[in-house]
Design an enzyme around this catalytic site. Structure first.
Site, PDB file in Angstrom:
ATOM      1  N   LYS A  93      35.033  10.118  70.599  1.00 40.61           N
ATOM      2  CA  LYS A  93      33.945  10.988  71.066  1.00 40.61           C
ATOM      3  C   LYS A  93      32.738  10.137  71.404  1.00 40.61           C
ATOM      4  CE  LYS A  93      31.788  14.931  71.605  1.00 40.61           C
ATOM      5  NZ  LYS A  93      31.618  14.754  73.059  1.00 40.61           N
ATOM      6  N   GLN A 114      28.486   4.301  68.176  1.00 38.13           N
ATOM      7  CA  GLN A 114      28.940   5.691  68.117  1.00 38.13           C
ATOM      8  C   GLN A 114      29.903   5.927  66.949  1.00 38.13           C
ATOM      9  OE1 GLN A 114      27.824   7.591  71.082  1.00 38.13           O
ATOM     10  NE2 GLN A 114      28.169   9.345  69.754  1.00 38.13           N
ATOM     11  N   LYS A 129      32.745   5.390  74.133  1.00 36.02           N
ATOM     12  CA  LYS A 129      31.649   5.507  75.103  1.00 36.02           C
ATOM     13  C   LYS A 129      32.216   5.156  76.480  1.00 36.02           C
ATOM     14  CE  LYS A 129      27.228   6.507  75.329  1.00 36.02           C
ATOM     15  NZ  LYS A 129      26.428   7.449  74.539  1.00 36.02           N
ATOM     16  N   ASP A 169      24.971  11.214  78.807  1.00 35.78           N
ATOM     17  CA  ASP A 169      24.087  10.140  78.318  1.00 35.78           C
ATOM     18  C   ASP A 169      23.121   9.905  79.483  1.00 35.78           C
ATOM     19  OD1 ASP A 169      23.880   7.985  75.983  1.00 35.78           O
ATOM     20  OD2 ASP A 169      23.547   6.889  77.822  1.00 35.78           O
TER      21      ASP A 169
END
Ligand code: NDP
Length: 448
Positions: A93, A114, A129, A169
């Protein structure tokens, strides 16, 4: 860097040697390793299982060409990335960033961070990511759509609601998420809502997801301030950026009685001692997609500084919400000299090593990104829960869940910092608490 711990020194050297030229990734790894010495003393099995070495090598790195056509029929080639780092706690994720500066090192630093951020949320999420060096600035809607469709045409085969779930993002908001999801649906013939988060509310998005990272940052800061018998009430607050995180951080600060006196974009800074009007910022940035300098046209009390440095402005609380390494050691010194009392990282890794040292040495309350901006991904997990149950929650309920999660993150990080002999050091607390959670799951799941 690691207090003379030779084992950590040698792991760090191996990471830098194996991943040359990826300065941001080295920085992110170095920051986590610098907290871990006492953990290895307590959990020697983490060494036997080579947990750190495994965490520093992503499970999978996908790099692909994205060929797309602009409105004039000209072809363009960009590079797409997805780095699936670790899925010990749940499906991979993490967001997608579209910005011309994106390269493998950016995606790896963000993906590595992350893993730990997601662990702190308490939700079942692994870390990943992705992104592209595509520059959305100045592109038409149709061009953005063309790019998103081609990007997803390559990426979709690696995704799934139990496999890997992207989100937004920098440069990727609900518009881009819509185009990406549309193409995923077309290619798979499935309305798999939980495959991507940050969706618009009318087709599977969660209330509060838009606000979540900014609100979450301020909720966590509020907990930290209260713990030190302070609050946002009457405080002057400086917020860099004017994108998703910055706007909703500003909105929540104002709701809690603070005054936002400066914001920025990559061109310049607006400064208004009478307090910035966040509705004007929303209109300029979210609706009209213009530059922040427009703000001064609507508010006489505001001044615009082209290329200005926001950290030179005297403030009580600084919330960096734009991009990595935006507060240098010198900026941190200026902030401290000007009386800042607290710093909360809304962006990922916005403070350099030198900057962090200045803040910690000066005893400034400091909330690191892993903890402070985890509200976005936590609410993405709440979006996945609603999608899985075909349910829709109210704004109030979702916001309450977000607030509880941010409170728990603060308590977990400050409690762990205390337990490991560094009371008040949330960097140490966040790194250690998150690392132990992921490492324990990896040991449980064996050598895979
Ligand atoms: P947006 O694209 O919505 O906004 C980014 C803002 O930062 C814009 O104002 C942009 O200015 C500015 N900015 C970007 N790059 C630079 C740069 N190199 N120099 C100066 N200013 C810059 O992104 P988000 O608000 O979503 O993300 C901001 C930060 O928060 C990032 O670090 C991201 O990784 C992090 N984050 C975001 C989450 C989310 O839910 N959105 C979750 C967790 C972390 P301009 O418009 O001029 O480019």
């Amino acid at each position: 860097m690691f207090g003379g711990d030779e084992k950590l020194e040698s792991i760090y050297k191996e990471v830098t040697d194996r991943n040359p030229g990826e300065a941001e990734f080295h920085q992110a790894v170095g920051e986590v390793l610098s907290s871990l010495s006492p953990v290895f003393a307590k959990y020697p099995e983490f060494c036997d299982y080579k947990i750190i070495e495994r965490l520093c090598e992503p499970d999978r790195q996908i790099i692909f060409r994205v060929l797309w056509e602009d409105e004039k029929g000209e072809l363009h080639i960009n590079r797409g990335f997805r780095v699936q780092f670790n899925n010990a706690l749940g499906p991979y994720k993490g967001g997608l960033r579209f910005h011309p500066s994106v390269y493998l090192g950016t995606v790896k630093f963000l993906g590595f961070e992350q893993i730990f951020k997601n662990a702190l949320t308490g939700m079942p999420l692994g870390g990943a990511k992705g992104g592209s060096d595509f520059d959305p600035h100045g592109k038409t809607d149709r061009e953005i759509m063309n790019f998103c469709r081609r990007f997803m045409t390559e990426l979709y085969q690696y995704l799934g609601d139990e496999t890997d779930v992207p989100a937004g993002d920098i440069g990727v908001g609900s518009r881009e998420i819509g185009y990406l999801f549309g193409q995923y649906k077309r290619l798979t013939h499935r309305f798999e809502a939980g495959v991507i988060t940050g969706k618009r509310l009318n087709w599977g998005g969660s209330k509060v997801r838009t606000e979540a990272t900014g609100y979450g940052l301020v909720y966590l800061m509020d907990e930290m301030l209260k713990d030190h018998k302070k609050s946002f009430d009457g405080m002057k607050v400086t917020i860099s950026g004017s994108g998703n995180v910055a706007i909703y951080a500003a909105e929540k600060v104002i709701q809690l009685g603070g005054k936002v006196i400066a914001m920025s974009d990559s061109n310049g800074v607006i400064h208004d001692e009478s307090g910035i009007n966040v509705e004007t910022i929303k209109q300029i940035k979210e609706v009209e997609r213009k530059r922040i300098k427009e703000y001064a046209k609507f508010h006489e009390t505001a001044a615009y500084y082209d290329g200005g440095n926001i950290w030179k402005i005297e403030t009580d609380i600084a919330l960096p919400c734009a991009t990595e390494n935006e507060i240098t050691g010198r900026d941190a010194e200026t902030l401290v000299k000007n009386g800042v009392i607290a710093v909360g990282e809304g962006a990922n890794m916005p403070t350099t090593f030198e900057g962090i040292k200045v803040f910690l040495d000066a005893g400034i309350l400091f909330a690191p990104a892993k903890a402070a901006n985890a509200g976005g991904v936590a609410t993405s997990a709440l979006e996945m829960v609603q999608n899985g149950r075909h349910d829709v929650w109210t704004f109030e309920y979702t916001d309450k869940r977000l607030k509880e999660i941010m409170k728990d993150i603060y308590k977990n990080c400050s409690g762990t910092a205390e337990e490991y002999g560094k009371p008040g050091n949330l960097i140490m607390g966040a790194n250690v608490a998150a690392f132990i959670k992921v490492a324990t799951a990896m040991v449980d799941q064996g050598i895979v």
